[in-house]
Design a protein around this motif. Structure first.
Motif, PDB file in Angstrom:
ATOM      1  N   THR A 256       0.827  -1.208   0.000  1.00 51.96           N
ATOM      2  CA  THR A 256       0.000   0.000   0.000  1.00 51.96           C
ATOM      3  C   THR A 256       0.858   1.252   0.000  1.00 51.96           C
ATOM      4  O   THR A 256       0.579   2.225  -0.721  1.00 51.96           O
ATOM      5  CB  THR A 256      -0.942  -0.003   1.213  1.00 51.96           C
TER       6      THR A 256
ATOM      7  N   ASN B 284      -8.231   5.216  -2.109  1.00 48.07           N
ATOM      8  CA  ASN B 284      -7.221   4.331  -1.530  1.00 48.07           C
ATOM      9  C   ASN B 284      -6.155   4.018  -2.583  1.00 48.07           C
ATOM     10  O   ASN B 284      -6.466   3.922  -3.777  1.00 48.07           O
ATOM     11  CB  ASN B 284      -7.905   3.044  -1.056  1.00 48.07           C
TER      12      ASN B 284
ATOM     13  N   HIS C  95      -4.900   1.342  -3.485  1.00 48.58           N
ATOM     14  CA  HIS C  95      -5.220   0.161  -4.286  1.00 48.58           C
ATOM     15  C   HIS C  95      -6.213   0.479  -5.398  1.00 48.58           C
ATOM     16  O   HIS C  95      -6.322  -0.280  -6.367  1.00 48.58           O
ATOM     17  CB  HIS C  95      -5.767  -0.955  -3.391  1.00 48.58           C
TER      18      HIS C  95
ATOM     19  N   PHE D 266      -5.999  -2.617   5.340  1.00 49.97           N
ATOM     20  CA  PHE D 266      -4.685  -2.524   4.709  1.00 49.97           C
ATOM     21  C   PHE D 266      -3.715  -1.685   5.538  1.00 49.97           C
ATOM     22  O   PHE D 266      -2.547  -1.543   5.169  1.00 49.97           O
ATOM     23  CB  PHE D 266      -4.808  -1.928   3.304  1.00 49.97           C
TER      24      PHE D 266
END
Length: 336
Positions: free
Chosen positions: A81, A109, A111, A300
């Protein structure tokens, strides 16, 4: 509805809902109990769950790397991340200055901004992952593929790979916590002892961990212009130095003007924007939910520190994993 979002069942639990071709292949492979999936299957020397097989095989077959592509590669829970946030911000800093009030990282985010090659890919229609808010001239993807499983076009093209590794003890603890957050209430938790035994045997998501790391380390020695090998612990200690290394490697080094701007050093600004404390304070990362599997983004982020393993592992566990690491890395000159 599951705790994972709007999905009635998390996708990693649905072994039956995969193409027949994949079922036929899985029936021929070694399998073990998964940490949160029903099973993990060994393919090309590494372990992955059934739900990822279809996309992984399609990716290997159809992904055509462009010479300008950049792939961020990690073993699971090794700083993925953070690396995504850094690479995205460095590559797109002209379009989105790190101090901009509407920077994509403030509402999305990492991701979402840097898609996994193995997820949400429409390879049947020859469409690569979408590139939300990304530099139109460079495609930036991520993957947990081991080197042996990497699509051939990624190996043969001039695309660049950035690999980050982590102390296996911390990687294990992070993966254990992550797996328990993905287990349903009916499943209960997987104990530290059970997960540790599986990890040491190499049976973990993307494992064996050591083989994954050594594979990329050895290739980085052969082709340092193609593979940048980073260590999580060194990045934590000196983030600014490594931000510059990443920028240089990607072919977008910082100019003297950027580094000496009166408004502030851009490297410091990127380090702050992508820091653990800043990312975890954002609403999207506290309460947002991924469209890929319905995972809450907050899973995460845990602690973002080094040597957290000292709070969990017994002396015998530490001794075992350190001996395994020494054995697996023997002759490679790699030290973590």
């Amino acid at each position: 509805m599951s705790k994972s979002g709007s999905f009635s069942q998390p996708p990693w639990l649905l072994e039956d809902e995969i193409p027949q071709e994949c079922k036929n292949l899985l029936s021929t492979l070694p399998k073990e109990k998964g940490w949160c999936e029903p099973h993990l299957y060994q393919y090309q020397g590494f372990w992955r769950p059934a739900w990822l097989f279809s996309n992984a095989l399609a990716c290997q077959k159809h992904y055509q790397a462009q010479n300008t592509d950049i792939l961020l590669v990690t073993a699971p829970k090794s700083g993925t991340t953070w690396l995504k946030s850094l690479a995205f911000t460095i590559l797109n800093r002209k379009l989105y200055p790190p101090t901009h009030n509407h920077h994509p990282l403030l509402t999305k985010n990492p991701h979402e901004l840097v898609p996994f090659l193995e997820l949400n890919i429409d390879f049947e229609n020859n469409k690569p992952p979408p590139m939300p808010n990304n530099n139109v001239d460079r495609r930036l993807y991520s993957t947990h593929f081991s080197y042996v499983s990497l699509p051939n076009s990624a190996k043969s093209s001039a695309c660049k790979l950035i690999y980050i590794c982590r102390d296996p003890k911390d990687a294990f603890i992070s993966l254990w916590h992550f797996s328990n957050k993905r287990r349903t209430p009916e499943m209960g938790t997987i104990s530290l002892e059970e997960a540790f035994e599986l990890f040491c045997r190499g049976v973990s998501l993307g494992g064996p961990f050591w083989d994954h790391v050594v594979g990329y380390w050895q290739e980085s020695l052969k082709a340092p212009d193609k593979i940048l090998f980073l260590k999580y612990e060194e990045m934590i200690e000196q983030p600014n130095i490594h931000i510059k290394r990443i920028a240089d490697f990607m072919g977008c080094p910082f100019s003297a003007e950027e580094l000496e701007a009166s408004s502030g050093n851009i490297v410091d600004e990127i380090a702050h924007l992508c820091s653990f404390n800043n990312l975890t304070s954002l609403e999207v990362n506290k309460n947002g939910i991924s469209s890929a599997g319905g995972l809450r983004f907050d899973i995460f982020f845990r602690r973002g520190i080094t040597q957290d393993w000292k709070n969990y592992l017994t002396p015998d566990m530490v001794d075992r994993i350190d001996r395994l690491t020494a054995e697996k890395f023997q002759g490679s000159e790699l030290k973590l």
